[in-house]
Each structure stands twice: as structure tokens, then as C-alpha cells.
Design a protein around this motif. Structure first.
Motif, mmCIF file in Angstrom:
data_model
loop_
_atom_site.group_PDB
_atom_site.id
_atom_site.type_symbol
_atom_site.label_atom_id
_atom_site.label_comp_id
_atom_site.label_asym_id
_atom_site.label_seq_id
_atom_site.Cartn_x
_atom_site.Cartn_y
_atom_site.Cartn_z
ATOM 1 N N CYS A 15 0.852 -1.196 0.000
ATOM 2 C CA CYS A 15 0.000 0.000 0.000
ATOM 3 C C CYS A 15 0.879 1.234 0.000
ATOM 4 N N GLN A 16 0.286 2.369 -0.378
ATOM 5 C CA GLN A 16 1.019 3.622 -0.443
ATOM 6 C C GLN A 16 0.446 4.683 0.489
ATOM 7 N N GLU A 17 -0.870 4.671 0.689
ATOM 8 C CA GLU A 17 -1.509 5.692 1.514
ATOM 9 C C GLU A 17 -1.199 5.458 2.995
ATOM 10 N N HIS A 18 -0.981 6.557 3.701
ATOM 11 C CA HIS A 18 -0.669 6.465 5.117
ATOM 12 C C HIS A 18 -1.787 5.795 5.909
ATOM 13 N N GLU A 19 -3.016 6.019 5.526
ATOM 14 C CA GLU A 19 -4.136 5.417 6.238
ATOM 15 C C GLU A 19 -4.094 3.892 6.140
ATOM 16 N N HIS B 152 8.366 1.438 3.434
ATOM 17 C CA HIS B 152 7.921 2.632 4.180
ATOM 18 C C HIS B 152 8.648 2.726 5.522
#
Length: 443
Positions: free
Chosen positions: A27-31, A74
Motif C-alpha cells: 500500500c502507499q496511503e498512510h491510512e 515505508h
């Protein structure tokens, strides 16, 4: 981090399979990263009592995350979120997992980025707080993990003034009290992290005091030495364990930490006689053995030799050994002579060694009466004052002869010499082993 997912796993294999799925999240989104981290902490804390009961299993669990795709893509963000969790959470299982992650990740990366981030985010006062929290004290594994994290994160960088101010006398006395009450077994695993925290705190005080004086500011109170000055008779076990560790330890950086404490203890009039006399005699034996074990053709060994001699001087001048009967007076003088005698080294004796030996031999009780000047060849069983049994291409037999002649009674300490204090200036990277004459010969 609030938990949002519940799990119902039937066996240990399902636990590890679920963990692998979580740490492999792409995943890429912080959420979404936050959700994956919540899932990781949820499943590990929910099943900690069942599948993560040992230090090995906790470490295995942490390395699953460190080696997984989620963290590898990340790293900075995950580290920061875990640090925020340490700062905010009070649940013991959660604290255990985040502390374990920070400890193993910090040890795992060579550029200290994890511990530096912890420093930037103000984790040290939080660790001081948690270590003294009653609920944490009741969880021995967590308590030990936090102590290890405090030690590792503090020994590779300077603490700030605010960090040092978060330590009070009660905290130091609390650690000394645990050492005194844990057990009489020096091999008890609980002793080591407690002692190492006190060692690194002393180092931080020493560096801070030196720096502040150099910058024209007032010094900072060394609360470790203060505690021994005011309550030393109550906390003797700490001193006994220092000698045992100095005798056994082969990592240079740790030995330096021990020697810096000894330097300050013997240099302070209120603590110069802190050690029991019998323990002091053992310490002298360790110092003599380690000095003779240092190879003569190694720059690193020379630095250790110099700082050993810096520590030896206040021991000779200020401790009980300065009073009759003087323990191993002849052996001390003989060794000091050997360190500067011509022909005993591959290279000429350096000026610093000569100066430091002269300082040691200037101690009044070493000067009169003169020692017996009869010198017999080592082949006759005595130590020559002009030829060292540990010179040139020495063998293990000759080294053992030197030790017997010097009357060394310490056994089982291994062949490694101990690193030495260069007072505040001398440091070494973690993991570097102390030079040893025996190792040179064996190679």
C-alpha cells in the motif's frame, strides 16, 4: 493506535500465516499503512500469551515485520508511527512489541537512524517514566526490554540536557536497589541490562560535564556517582558485578563504560574505598592480567593500555591498597617496569605509556622500600625485569608463566584483554572486540 480488527486463530501456524499476510501488505496511503500496523499489533498482542512467550519468539515476530514488504517500502513512516505508539500507549503487551521492534530495528541498521529518531521525538524521558511504572515492573520481560532499549539508544549518541534532567536520584537508586535485590547470581540475566543502563548514564554524565565545562557552563551532577557517594554501603552488589563484567567482557565499548565508572569511583574521595577489600584485590588481578594480555604492536591496544594506566593510578593512590599491607606491591612495580623496559616491544615504547607509568610509580607507597632487584631468567621460573615473557613471538605457555609469576589469581576470564578508559574522549563502536595477545599468537 486503536485496534479495529479482531482475530480468531485456531493454532500457531495460522498465527504466523496471518502475520506474514499483514507484513506483506502492499500500500502507499498512510491510512492503509496505519491499518496494517494496527493489524500487526492487534494479532501479536492478542496472541502474545499463547505464541510469544519467549524472547526468541518475540524477536522472530519483530523480524517478520522488519523483513516484510510493508516496512521495507515505508521504513521512515513505520518507525515514526511505532515511536509514537511507544510515547502514547500504556498497554503492556503493546509496549512490549513496540519496544522490541525499536530495539531490534535499531541494532539491525548500521546508521543508527532508529535511535536517532527516538532521540528527536523525545523518547528518553518516556523510557525513564515507563521503567519506573509499577505495572511495567511486574512484567519482567517488558521491564528488561525497556532497559535494553534505553541502553542501546543512549550509547550511540549524546543525551540532551532535557533528557539528563529527566533522571533524578530516585531513578538511579531504584536501579541500584533492583541489582541488590535480584539475586546473588552474577549470571542472572536481569543483572546485565540494569548494570549497563547505569554504565551508559555515567558515560552521558561524564561527556555532558566535560562538554559544559569546555563551553564555559557549570557542570552537571553525575547521579550515579552521587548515589554511590551517599548510599554506597547499601549498594555493594553493583561494584562486585562491575569487576565480574570487566573480567569477562570482550567488547571494547562495554569495557570502556566499566572503566570510566571505575575511574570516577576511585578518583572521588567519598567513593575511593567503595569496594570490599577482597573485591579490590580481584580488581587489581584483573587489571594486571589485562595489561599483560594487550599486544604490544597494535594501535588499538596502545589506546587501551594508556587508559588502563589512567585508571590504575587512582586505584593505587586512593583505594585501600594504598594502606599496609600493600597488595601485590612487587608485582605491580614489576609489570609497570616491563611496560617501559627497552626490548619488550616490537616498536619503541611510546611517550604516553612512559608518562602514565611514571605517574603510577610516583605513588608514595610504591617508591619505598625498593623492591628486590634480583632478576632471573623466565626459564628459571621468575620474571626478568629486562625481558618480558610476553615479548616478541611469545607462546601461550610463556604468557601463563608471566601470569603465575605476577601472582594472578583470576581464573576463567578468557584470553581477551579489557578495553580501557580514555576518560570522556575515548570511545569505540559497539561490537568491536578488545585486542588480545593470545589471539595474535593463535592467528
Amino acid at each position: 493506535m486503536a485496534f479495529e480488527v479482531s482475530y480468531n486463530l485456531e493454532n500457531e501456524q495460522q498465527f504466523w500465516d496471518e502475520l506474514d499476510d499483514i507484513v506483506s501488505t502492499r500500500c502507499q496511503e498512510h491510512e492503509l499503512i496505519d491499518n496494517a500496523l494496527r493489524s500487526y499489533l492487534n494479532v501479536t498482542t492478542s496472541y502474545k500469551a499463547e505464541y510469544l512467550q519467549t524472547d526468541y519468539s518475540v524477536a522472530k515476530c519483530v523480524y517478520r515485520l522488519i523483513q516484510g514488504h510493508l516496512f521495507s517500502t515505508h521504513q521512515e513512516y513505520v518507525r515514526r508511527q511505532i515511536i509514537y505508539c511507544l510515547l502514547q500507549e500504556d498497554d503492556n503487551p503493546t509496549l512490549h512489541m513496540v519496544a522490541a521492534f525499536l530495539l531490534y530495528d535499531g541494532r539491525n541498521n548500521s546508521n543508527d537512524v532508529t535511535f536517532e529518531m527516538m532521540q528527536t521525538e523525545g523518547c528518553f524521558p518516556r523510557l525513564v517514566e515507563l521503567i519506573q511504572t509499577p505495572s511495567v515492573q511486574e512484567d519482567t520481560q517488558l521491564h528488561q526490554m525497556l532497559l535494553e532499549l534505553m541502553y542501546e539508544s543512549s550509547r550511540i549518541q549524546r543525551l540532551s540536557w532535557e533528557d539528563l534532567m529527566s533522571i533524578d536520584d530516585a531513578f538511579v537508586l531504584y536501579l541500584l536497589g533492583i541489582i541488590e535485590g535480584v539475586s546473588d547470581d552474577a549470571d542472572d540475566p536481569y543483572h546485565y541490562p540494569l548494570i549497563r543502563v547505569l554504565l551508559v548514564l555515567n558515560e552521558q554524565y561524564l561527556v555532558a560535564s566535560t562538554t559544559r565545562h569546555a563551553n564555559g557552563h557549570g557542570g552537571v551532577t553525575n547521579r550515579v556517582i552521587k548515589a554511590l557517594s551517599t548510599h554506597g554501603m547499601t549498594y555493594k552488589t553493583f561494584g562486585c558485578n562491575l569487576i565480574l563484567l570487566l573480567n569477562r567482557e570482550s567488547e571494547t565499548s562495554l569495557q570502556l563504560l566499566i572503566l570510566k565508572v571505575l575511574y570516577l569511583i576511585f578518583g572521588n574521595p567519598t567513593t575511593a574505598e567503595y569496594f570490599y577489600t577482597n573485591d579490590l584485590h580481584v580488581l587489581i588481578d584483573v587489571v594486571l592480567r589485562n595489561l599483560i594480555d594487550l599486544p604490544s604492536d597494535s594501535p588499538a591496544a596502545n589506546a587501551l593500555r594508556h587508559t588502563y594506566l589512567r585508571v590504575l593510578h587512582p586505584i593505587l593512590a586512593n583505594s585501600q591498597i594504598s594502606k599496609p599491607p600493600h597488595y601485590k606491591r612487587e608485582e605491580v612495580l614489576r609489570l609497570l617496569h616491563l611496560l617501559t623496559a627497552s626490548g619488550n616491544h616490537f616498536a619503541p615504547v611510546d611517550e604516553t605509556t612512559v608518562r602514565l607509568v611514571k605517574r603510577c610509580t610516583s605513588v608514595p607507597w610504591l617508591q619505598l622500600p625498593p623492591i628486590n632487584s634480583n632478576h632471573v631468567s623466565p626459564s628459571n621460573g621468575n620474571l626478568s625485569a629486562t625481558q618480558s615473557p610476553v615479548e616478541n613471538s611469545i607462546g601461550n605457555g610463556q604468557k601463563e608463566l608471566a601470569r603465575r609469576t605476577l601472582g594472578m589469581s583470576v581464573q576463567g576470564g578468557g584470553e581477551s584483554a579489557t578495553s580501557v578508559l580514555e576518560v570522556a574522549a575515548h570511545t569505540e563502536k559497539p561490537g568491536v572486540q578488545t585486542p588480545s595477545r593470545a589471539k595474535v599468537v593463535e592467528s
